[in-house]
Motif scaffolding. Structure first.
Motif, short mmCIF file in Angstrom:
data_model
loop_
_atom_site.label_atom_id
_atom_site.label_comp_id
_atom_site.label_asym_id
_atom_site.label_seq_id
_atom_site.Cartn_x
_atom_site.Cartn_y
_atom_site.Cartn_z
N THR A 37 0.84 -1.19 0.00
CA THR A 37 0.00 0.00 0.00
C THR A 37 0.88 1.25 0.00
OG1 THR A 37 -1.68 -1.17 1.25
CG2 THR A 37 -1.81 1.22 1.27
N ASN A 38 1.90 1.22 0.84
CA ASN A 38 2.81 2.37 0.87
C ASN A 38 3.50 2.56 -0.47
OD1 ASN A 38 2.34 3.25 3.47
ND2 ASN A 38 3.80 1.81 4.35
N LEU A 39 3.87 1.47 -1.11
CA LEU A 39 4.53 1.56 -2.41
C LEU A 39 3.58 2.17 -3.45
CD1 LEU A 39 7.00 0.91 -4.13
CD2 LEU A 39 6.04 -1.34 -4.53
N LEU A 40 2.35 1.69 -3.42
CA LEU A 40 1.38 2.22 -4.38
C LEU A 40 1.07 3.69 -4.09
CD1 LEU A 40 -1.08 -0.80 -4.67
CD2 LEU A 40 0.55 0.01 -6.37
N ASN A 41 0.92 4.00 -2.79
CA ASN A 41 0.65 5.40 -2.43
C ASN A 41 1.83 6.30 -2.80
OD1 ASN A 41 -1.85 4.76 -1.43
ND2 ASN A 41 -1.16 4.60 0.71
N SER A 42 3.05 5.78 -2.62
CA SER A 42 4.22 6.57 -2.99
C SER A 42 4.27 6.79 -4.49
CB SER A 42 5.51 5.87 -2.53
OG SER A 42 5.53 5.77 -1.13
N ALA A 43 3.96 5.75 -5.24
CA ALA A 43 3.95 5.90 -6.70
C ALA A 43 2.89 6.92 -7.12
CB ALA A 43 3.68 4.55 -7.35
N ASN A 44 1.70 6.83 -6.50
CA ASN A 44 0.65 7.81 -6.83
C ASN A 44 1.07 9.22 -6.43
OD1 ASN A 44 -1.12 6.00 -7.98
ND2 ASN A 44 -2.13 5.52 -6.02
N SER A 45 1.73 9.34 -5.26
CA SER A 45 2.18 10.66 -4.81
C SER A 45 3.20 11.25 -5.77
CB SER A 45 2.79 10.56 -3.41
OG SER A 45 1.83 10.20 -2.47
N ILE A 46 4.13 10.41 -6.23
CA ILE A 46 5.14 10.89 -7.18
C ILE A 46 4.46 11.35 -8.46
CG2 ILE A 46 7.09 10.17 -8.62
CD1 ILE A 46 7.93 8.38 -6.22
N LYS A 47 3.47 10.55 -8.89
CA LYS A 47 2.73 10.92 -10.12
C LYS A 47 1.97 12.22 -9.90
CE LYS A 47 -1.03 8.76 -11.51
NZ LYS A 47 -1.92 7.70 -11.95
N ASN A 48 1.36 12.38 -8.73
CA ASN A 48 0.59 13.60 -8.44
C ASN A 48 1.52 14.81 -8.28
OD1 ASN A 48 -1.85 12.27 -8.54
ND2 ASN A 48 -1.91 11.90 -6.32
N ARG A 62 6.12 9.48 2.79
CA ARG A 62 5.76 8.15 2.30
C ARG A 62 6.98 7.44 1.72
NH1 ARG A 62 0.52 10.08 -0.77
NH2 ARG A 62 -0.78 10.51 1.04
N ALA A 63 7.84 8.20 1.07
CA ALA A 63 9.04 7.60 0.48
C ALA A 63 9.98 7.09 1.57
CB ALA A 63 9.75 8.61 -0.41
N SER A 64 10.09 7.84 2.67
CA SER A 64 10.97 7.37 3.75
C SER A 64 10.39 6.11 4.40
CB SER A 64 11.18 8.47 4.78
OG SER A 64 9.97 8.76 5.44
N GLU A 65 9.06 6.05 4.55
CA GLU A 65 8.44 4.83 5.07
C GLU A 65 8.70 3.66 4.12
OE1 GLU A 65 4.32 5.56 5.69
OE2 GLU A 65 4.68 7.15 7.15
N LEU A 66 8.55 3.91 2.85
CA LEU A 66 8.79 2.87 1.85
C LEU A 66 10.25 2.44 1.88
CD1 LEU A 66 7.72 1.18 -0.49
CD2 LEU A 66 8.32 3.07 -2.00
N ASN A 67 11.15 3.39 2.05
CA ASN A 67 12.57 3.09 2.11
C ASN A 67 12.88 2.17 3.30
OD1 ASN A 67 15.27 3.22 1.36
ND2 ASN A 67 15.65 4.99 2.68
#
Length: 188
Positions: A37-48, A62-67
């Motif tokens: 979920t974090n990965l998808l949210n991070s991808a969406n955030s980057i796109k947004n 979100r990226a730091s959480e994903l990291n």
């Protein structure tokens, strides 16, 4: 196999190792608080962000959480953290004792900073001088005591000799009295 699918499987394996189960999808179609979920949210955030629809700060969080989830040393870090937590829990009684000691020290600080205690170093020099003077007086008293003992021995010896001489004179007086004729009623 698709790289995203490989990444999802790897994340699911990591979640399984840590006992993190993916949550059921919520009403908005996104899954709970899993790494996927974090990965998808991070991808969406980057796109947004690139589209100008979202702020960068939220995406960075979100990226730091994903990291954190993607770190290959994550298991080791979690184990190290667990060891540290165990050490802290094991040291809790000692930590409490130290805290109590520190609290007592804080309470004693005004006393320790009091004027009489601040003057202890100066008083110590006076005490040292007095101890030195006492030692000198003790030495002198010992010398005087030794002199008194010698004088007492000398006086004792002189008294013994005088006593012997008086005894000898008394013996001679007795001899002389025996040789003199005896007087009768004082008329002879």
């Amino acid at each position: 196999m698709d790289p995203i699918t490989v990444l999802e499987r790897r994340i699911e394996q990591l979640e399984a190792k840590f006992g993190i189960l993916p949550l059921s999808p919520s009403d908005n179609g996104q899954q709970g608080d899993s790494a996927v979920t974090n990965l998808l949210n991070s991808a969406n955030s980057i796109k947004n962000i690139t589209a100008g629809l979202e702020k960068g700060k939220e995406a960075m969080e979100r990226a730091s959480e994903l990291n954190n989830y993607m770190d290959p040393n994550l298991i080791e870090k979690v184990q190290q953290n667990e060891l540290k937590v165990r050490e802290v829990v094991a040291a809790e009684p000692i930590i409490r004792t130290h805290c109590q000691c520190m609290h007592h020290c804080q309470k004693a600080a005004p006393v320790m900073n009091s004027e009489p205690l601040q003057q202890v170093p100066q008083a110590q020099t006076i005490v040292n001088e007095m101890q030195t003077a006492v030692k000198e007086v003790e030495r002198e008293a010992e010398i005087v005591s030794h002199g008194v003992q010698e004088l007492a021995q000398t006086c004792g010896t002189a008294a013994a000799k005088a006593s012997e001489q008086i005894a000898a004179v008394a013996a001679k007086v007795d001899q002389v009295e025996q040789k003199l004729p005896k007087r009768r009623n004082g008329l002879d």
